[in-house]
Design an enzyme around this catalytic site. Structure first.
Site, PDB file in Angstrom:
ATOM      1  N   SER A   1       7.453   3.595   5.196  1.00  0.00           N
ATOM      2  CA  SER A   1       8.739   3.917   4.578  1.00  0.00           C
ATOM      3  C   SER A   1       8.568   3.972   3.061  1.00  0.00           C
ATOM      4  O   SER A   1       7.528   4.428   2.587  1.00  0.00           O
ATOM      5  CB  SER A   1       9.798   2.890   4.978  1.00  0.00           C
TER       6      SER A   1
ATOM      7  N   ASP B   1       0.855  -1.189   0.000  1.00  0.00           N
ATOM      8  CA  ASP B   1       0.000   0.000   0.000  1.00  0.00           C
ATOM      9  C   ASP B   1       0.889   1.237   0.000  1.00  0.00           C
ATOM     10  O   ASP B   1       2.016   1.201   0.484  1.00  0.00           O
ATOM     11  CB  ASP B   1      -0.870   0.023   1.263  1.00  0.00           C
TER      12      ASP B   1
ATOM     13  N   HIS C   1       5.215  -7.245  -0.511  1.00  0.00           N
ATOM     14  CA  HIS C   1       5.109  -8.543  -1.162  1.00  0.00           C
ATOM     15  C   HIS C   1       5.884  -8.531  -2.477  1.00  0.00           C
ATOM     16  O   HIS C   1       6.345  -7.485  -2.942  1.00  0.00           O
ATOM     17  CB  HIS C   1       3.641  -8.870  -1.442  1.00  0.00           C
TER      18      HIS C   1
END
Length: 408
Positions: free
Chosen positions: A377, A191, A266
């Site tokens: 981050s 995200d 991911h």
């Protein structure tokens, strides 16, 4: 009559003189204390042609307190920066393009002098402290309200389930919350917010529009294994070394993870990870405002570069650390330790996943769990693809893990 007047004067004087004497005694005592303090002040003599002048150090005459001065200076500078941001937002609303105002060397050096690595380690320790059962809901609710966290997507919505902040930050999502797009070759690994994307035209890559960083400084030299003997690269042909197939181009995409975003990342495609390079470094903030202000911000910060190959050639994913995000975890790499107390400036550590027993590296499937941050981050993708690769993005848009980044 005269005698009576004389006696009255004597009585008057007898009442006045003791009061006057005591007053003079007090004044003399105060004056003596003042003079004793005054003579203790170290004086310095300055010789001039006219006469000798004695002066006292300013630190003695004026007791300057460093903390209020520091707070006043820092507050004034922060206020000025906020005003600059407000003015930029107003001009952007009018449709005017604002050229980035880059920080000077002294400003970057001043920022890097702040012990952000120490603060990040302290924050990490604090995150591990188990919260009392009664305190969990108010603490997590405050965080949810501040950063707009959507707990309906969490696999466990009950706030009392998370024993500490670290578990709350690393919460898992419901399986149906992030469907992985199967129609496109590259998906978003996390995200976040798209800061920049596009084709790498030269060895300077944009972190945001108008502000660049060096591709070679970011990834490091290409000669990291004996199995891949590359000649020493100059700044102009380093990009060409990454492109392994004729007719391909080099592409990049920068995704910023805010504190309220899902903190795991991911695999963005089907690929094989053959090498890891860890750059210890600073832990400056990587929010979009800082990315517009500090050139080569991503090269200053601690980062972990995973590189390998996919069906079209070179592919890399880099996890960039930030303030309070000293901990970067890669699930299949137990030897990785980030935010160490000591490190050599400009150094990096290499680790190869290609061994005699495993000559292919670590295979990753699209959407597979890869790693996590302790807080928000940045993820940077740099990869090789044919010239007809197209991004399906807009700069500044919000994106979620599993959604399409681009395809052929």
């Amino acid at each position: 009559m005269a005698a009576s007047v004389g006696r009255r004067c004597l009585r008057l004087l007898s009442g006045v003189l003791p009061w006057r004497t005591s007053l003079l005694h007090c004044e003399n005592t105060s004056l003596s204390h003042f003079l004793q303090f005054f003579w203790k002040v170290p004086f310095r003599a300055i010789n001039t042609d006219a006469r000798k002048i004695h002066t006292a150090p300013a630190r003695t005459l004026f007791l300057l307190r460093p903390l209020p001065i520091l707070l006043a200076t820092g507050g004034g500078y922060a206020g000025y920066r906020q005003y600059e941001k407000y003015r930029e937002r107003e001009l952007e609303k009018l449709g005017l393009e604002i050229p980035p105002k880059l920080a000077g060397h002294w400003e970057v050096a001043l920022y890097k002098s702040v012990p952000t690595r120490l603060l990040s380690r302290a924050w990490g320790r604090l995150n591990q402290v188990e919260l009392p059962h009664w305190l969990r809901r108010p603490v997590y609710s405050l965080y949810i309200w501040t950063f707009g966290v959507n707990m309906k997507e969490a696999a466990v919505e009950d706030l009392h389930h998370y024993r500490n902040l670290s578990e709350f930050f690393r919460r898992k999502l419901k399986p149906q919350a992030r469907p992985v797009c199967g129609l496109h070759s590259v998906i978003s690994p996390s995200d976040g917010k798209i800061l920049n994307f596009g084709q790498v035209k030269n060895c300077e890559v944009e972190q945001v529009k108008g502000v660049t960083y060096s591709l070679e400084s970011f990834l490091g030299p290409r000669t990291y294994t004996e199995d891949l003997p590359f000649p020493p690269a100059s700044s102009c042909d380093f990009r060409n070394q990454l492109v392994t197939q004729e007719g391909n181009e080099l592409y990049h995409c920068v995704i910023y993870l805010a504190p309220g975003d899902y903190h795991c990342f991911h695999s963005p495609t089907d690929w094989t990870v053959s090498h890891r390079r860890h750059f210890p470094g600073s832990l400056m903030s990587v929010n979009p405002g800082m990315a517009r202000w500090i050139k080569e911000l991503f090269c200053h910060n601690e980062r972990v570069v995973l590189s390998g190959d996919w069906k079209h050639g070179f592919f890399s994913l880099t996890a960039v650390g930030a303030t309070n995000v000293g901990s970067i975890r890669i699930y299949f790499d137990r030897d990785l330790h980030t935010n160490s107390p000591r490190y050599s400036k400009g150094s990096y550590n290499d680790f190869s996943f290609v061994t005699h027993a495993n000559k292919d590296g670590v295979p990753m499937r699209k959407g597979e769990h890869l790693g996590e941050f302790n807080l928000g981050s940045t993820i940077v993708l740099i990869f090789e693809a044919p010239k007809d690769f197209n991004f399906r993005l807009k700069a500044g848009q919000k994106i979620r893990f599993g959604e399409a980044l681009g395809s052929l």
